[in-house]
Design an enzyme around this catalytic site. Structure first.
Site, PDB file in Angstrom:
ATOM      1  N   TYR A  27       0.846  -1.189   0.000  1.00 52.65           N
ATOM      2  CA  TYR A  27       0.000   0.000   0.000  1.00 52.65           C
ATOM      3  C   TYR A  27       0.880   1.237   0.000  1.00 52.65           C
ATOM      4  O   TYR A  27       1.736   1.410   0.867  1.00 52.65           O
ATOM      5  CB  TYR A  27      -0.918  -0.005   1.221  1.00 52.65           C
ATOM      6  CG  TYR A  27      -1.739   1.255   1.378  1.00 52.65           C
ATOM      7  CD1 TYR A  27      -2.521   1.732   0.326  1.00 52.65           C
ATOM      8  CD2 TYR A  27      -1.748   1.967   2.559  1.00 52.65           C
ATOM      9  CE1 TYR A  27      -3.284   2.891   0.467  1.00 52.65           C
ATOM     10  CE2 TYR A  27      -2.514   3.109   2.711  1.00 52.65           C
ATOM     11  CZ  TYR A  27      -3.271   3.567   1.661  1.00 52.65           C
ATOM     12  OH  TYR A  27      -4.020   4.704   1.805  1.00 52.65           O
ATOM     13  N   HIS A  70      -4.758   5.227  -2.816  1.00 49.33           N
ATOM     14  CA  HIS A  70      -5.956   6.054  -2.933  1.00 49.33           C
ATOM     15  C   HIS A  70      -5.574   7.391  -3.544  1.00 49.33           C
ATOM     16  O   HIS A  70      -4.544   7.960  -3.187  1.00 49.33           O
ATOM     17  CB  HIS A  70      -6.579   6.303  -1.554  1.00 49.33           C
ATOM     18  CG  HIS A  70      -7.034   5.063  -0.856  1.00 49.33           C
ATOM     19  ND1 HIS A  70      -6.196   4.314  -0.059  1.00 49.33           N
ATOM     20  CD2 HIS A  70      -8.226   4.440  -0.848  1.00 49.33           C
ATOM     21  CE1 HIS A  70      -6.880   3.283   0.424  1.00 49.33           C
ATOM     22  NE2 HIS A  70      -8.109   3.337  -0.043  1.00 49.33           N
TER      23      HIS A  70
END
Length: 134
Positions: A27, A70
């Protein structure tokens, strides 16, 4: 970390997360370059480094099958930047950000090491709303 003339001007921060379907995901928590040092390929160098590290022989034991991050839906520059590295938009999360407009974000994913990416509702989809940095 990214340096320019021995001054810290850029950084990437990542963490390894377990995927519900098995394997791990890397991530990308943040990638940032101080404004006066943007457009000097520092972000590209950091991104390339993270991808190469995740695909390296020394990291094979981490079993990284995808990278994800994101991005605010209105941030076309960032979306195009990540697409240039093979990331694809996999889903949208409404009301992800608490103090910026639009509050929605995309999850962008990239398969790694012969793995597959999580589908909608996969890792990262259950993220709690966050406050964007001022």
């Amino acid at each position: 970390l990214g340096f320019y003339a021995e001054i810290l001007v850029a950084a990437i921060c990542c963490r390894i997360e377990q995927r519900p379907q098995g394997g791990n995901a890397l991530y990308i928590m943040t990638l940032s370059v101080l404004e006066p040092y943007q457009r000097r390929s520092l972000a590209q160098q950091l991104m390339k480094w993270a991808i190469e590290k995740a695909e390296s022989e020394e990291q094979k034991s981490d079993n990284i099958e995808e990278m994800y991050l994101h991005v605010q839906t209105s941030n076309e520059a960032a979306i195009n930047f990540y697409k240039g590295f093979g990331f694809e938009i996999s889903e949208t999360i409404e009301d992800y950000y608490l103090n910026i407009t639009p509050a929605s974000c995309y999850i962008l994913r990239k398969p790694m090491n012969g793995g597959t990416v999580s589908g909608p509702g996969g890792i990262g989809s259950d993220s709690k709303p966050i406050e964007a940095a001022a």
